[in-house]
Design an enzyme around this catalytic site. Structure first.
Site, mmCIF file in Angstrom:
data_model
loop_
_atom_site.group_PDB
_atom_site.id
_atom_site.type_symbol
_atom_site.label_atom_id
_atom_site.label_comp_id
_atom_site.label_asym_id
_atom_site.label_seq_id
_atom_site.Cartn_x
_atom_site.Cartn_y
_atom_site.Cartn_z
ATOM 1 C CG ASN A 72 38.694 42.804 39.075
ATOM 2 O OD1 ASN A 72 37.705 42.237 38.639
ATOM 3 N ND2 ASN A 72 39.206 42.513 40.240
ATOM 4 C CB CYS A 128 40.088 42.842 47.293
ATOM 5 S SG CYS A 128 39.649 44.363 46.545
HETATM 6 C C1 LIG Z 1 35.920 45.547 39.017
HETATM 7 C C2 LIG Z 1 36.069 46.198 40.352
HETATM 8 N N1 LIG Z 1 34.981 46.431 41.090
HETATM 9 C C3 LIG Z 1 35.054 47.027 42.280
HETATM 10 C C4 LIG Z 1 36.269 47.421 42.802
HETATM 11 C C5 LIG Z 1 36.312 48.101 44.136
HETATM 12 O O1 LIG Z 1 36.694 49.428 43.936
HETATM 13 P P1 LIG Z 1 36.879 50.471 45.136
HETATM 14 O O2 LIG Z 1 38.283 50.301 45.582
HETATM 15 O O3 LIG Z 1 36.621 51.811 44.516
HETATM 16 O O4 LIG Z 1 35.899 50.131 46.181
HETATM 17 C C6 LIG Z 1 37.431 47.196 42.076
HETATM 18 C C7 LIG Z 1 38.753 47.557 42.629
HETATM 19 O O5 LIG Z 1 39.598 46.725 42.856
HETATM 20 C C8 LIG Z 1 37.339 46.568 40.811
HETATM 21 O O6 LIG Z 1 38.413 46.337 40.071
#
Ligand SMILES: Cc1ncc(COP(=O)(O)O)c(C=O)c1O
Length: 381
Positions: free
Chosen positions: A149, A322
């Site tokens: 991400n 996050c």
């Molecule tokens: C690679 C990855 N995993 C998990 C998440 C968490 O996603 P969600 O917002 O649907 O909980 C994200 C979102 O930022 C992400 O990019």
């Protein structure tokens, strides 16, 4: 001032076609899928049709899809659920996982499980041989993110999955950033468990999925009415799931063409940004998501860039949404071997469905000037 959104990895706007699909679920189609009457049964039909559509995107069977509220929940369920269902006690993750995988692993460590973290190379790539060496008789699960991400690097998950299969170990991949963006075939790629999220693919927030290969034993984390085959109790969010499925259907029809556009814009942006003195690309130059650009600039703080760009109407980020509220350097960038000050100088620009060449040209006009201005007052230069 015109606003330009270039933070599609954090979240995407809901496609108007998806909103339209969801409208009836906020009014007349409100039934509970567990109810026996026609309201419930109509909702149940939509739920199962959505499951079928989403399963089709990754070549899974519909009964292998469990709906959750988010990728965070799916990742928690994959790691904790497989650990709690097993008599063995070892989990392997990579050093560039999303926080929800890292924190789930930390929770398991506190609760008696052994965790091994596999390091990555300078492009953020895991070497499958390192996974092979780390697997022991006690290993339950290997979890490696499909595409980062933050830096967009795509992992060799078919190879990792093959190793796990040979060693009889479960393989989970967090495909939150790749599902609905690049082709995934769970069978060909040897994937046992896969996470995806609706709001990353122009669907609504509040829907995610976990693919669980048939025959795999996972312990539920939510207990109650026994929805989702007993694996995820709670009244099902049919509207959001229908929206998730509609978003996936759009990808199936338009994804190829959309990716061609994104790759062209991405490559132009990278090429032009690397002309700025003291700029460097983070992540793999070739094996990267079609919409991800992550660059760092010497003697410049990413946070300052984000703020200055926002003042010009451009929204991007320093890394994971996050963690952008904390001032900690990104664990992903540190894992690629960057020093904290280099990690702090990074900017993530993620493109999407409504990004135009004009938007990119505007960014390219504004950003070099901002970098220059910030550098002039930098105490580190
Ligand atoms: C690679 C990855 N995993 C998990 C998440 C968490 O996603 P969600 O917002 O649907 O909980 C994200 C979102 O930022 C992400 O990019």
């Amino acid at each position: 001032m015109k606003r330009i959104y270039l933070d599609y990895a954090a979240t995407t706007p809901v496609d108007p076609r998806v909103s339209k699909t969801m409208e009836p679920f906020l009014s007349e189609n409100f039934g509970n899928t567990m109810s026996l009457h026609s309201f419930g049964q109509e909702a149940k039909i939509v739920l199962e049709e959505s499951r079928e559509k989403l399963a089709g995107v990754i070549n899974a069977n519909p009964n292998e899809i469990i709906f959750t509220s988010s990728a965070t929940e799916s990742n928690n369920l994959a790691l904790k659920g497989s650990a709690l269902a097993s008599k063995k006690g070892h989990i392997i993750i990579s050093s560039i996982e999303h926080h929800c995988v890292v924190e789930s692993a930390k929770w398991l460590a506190k609760n008696g499980f052994e965790i091994t973290e596999i390091s990555v190379d300078k492009f953020g790539k895991v070497n499958p041989e390192d996974i092979k060496k780390a697997i022991t008789e006690k290993t339950i699960l290997v979890s490696v993110i499909h595409a980062s991400n933050e830096i967009g690097t795509i992992q060799p998950i078919t190879e990792i999955g093959k190793i796990c299969k040979e060693k009889n170990v479960l393989f989970h991949t967090d495909a939150s950033q790749s599902f609905g963006k690049i082709l995934i075939d769970v069978k060909k790629m040897n994937i046992d468990l896969l996470t995806a999220s609706s709001h990353k693919i122009y669907g609504p927030k509040g829907a995610g999925l976990l693919y669980i290969r048939e025959g795999i034993n996972i312990a539920p984390l939510l207990h109650g009415g026994g929805q989702e085959n007993g694996l995820r109790s709670s009244t099902v969010n049919v509207g959001a799931i229908a929206g998730f499925a509609a978003a996936a259907e759009i990808y199936k029809k338009e994804g190829k063409k959309e990716n061609q556009k994104l790759i062209k814009l991405r490559d132009k942006l990278i090429k032009e940004l690397l002309k700025i003195k003291g700029s460097h690309l983070n992540g793999d130059p070739k094996k990267r998501l079609p919409n991800n650009v992550n660059v760092r600039f010497d003697f410049v703080e990413g946070e300052s860039l984000v703020i200055q760009l926002d003042m010009h109407g451009i929204a991007c980020s320093t890394g994971s949404a996050c963690s952008s509220a904390t001032l900690e350097p990104s664990h992903v960038l540190l894992a690629t071997g960057l020093k904290p000050e280099q990690a702090h100088g990074s900017l993530r620009i993620t493109l999407g469905r409504w990004t135009t060449e004009k938007d990119i040209n505007y960014l390219l006009k504004v950003l070099p000037k901002i970098v220059k201005k910030i550098r002039e007052i930098s105490p580190f230069k």
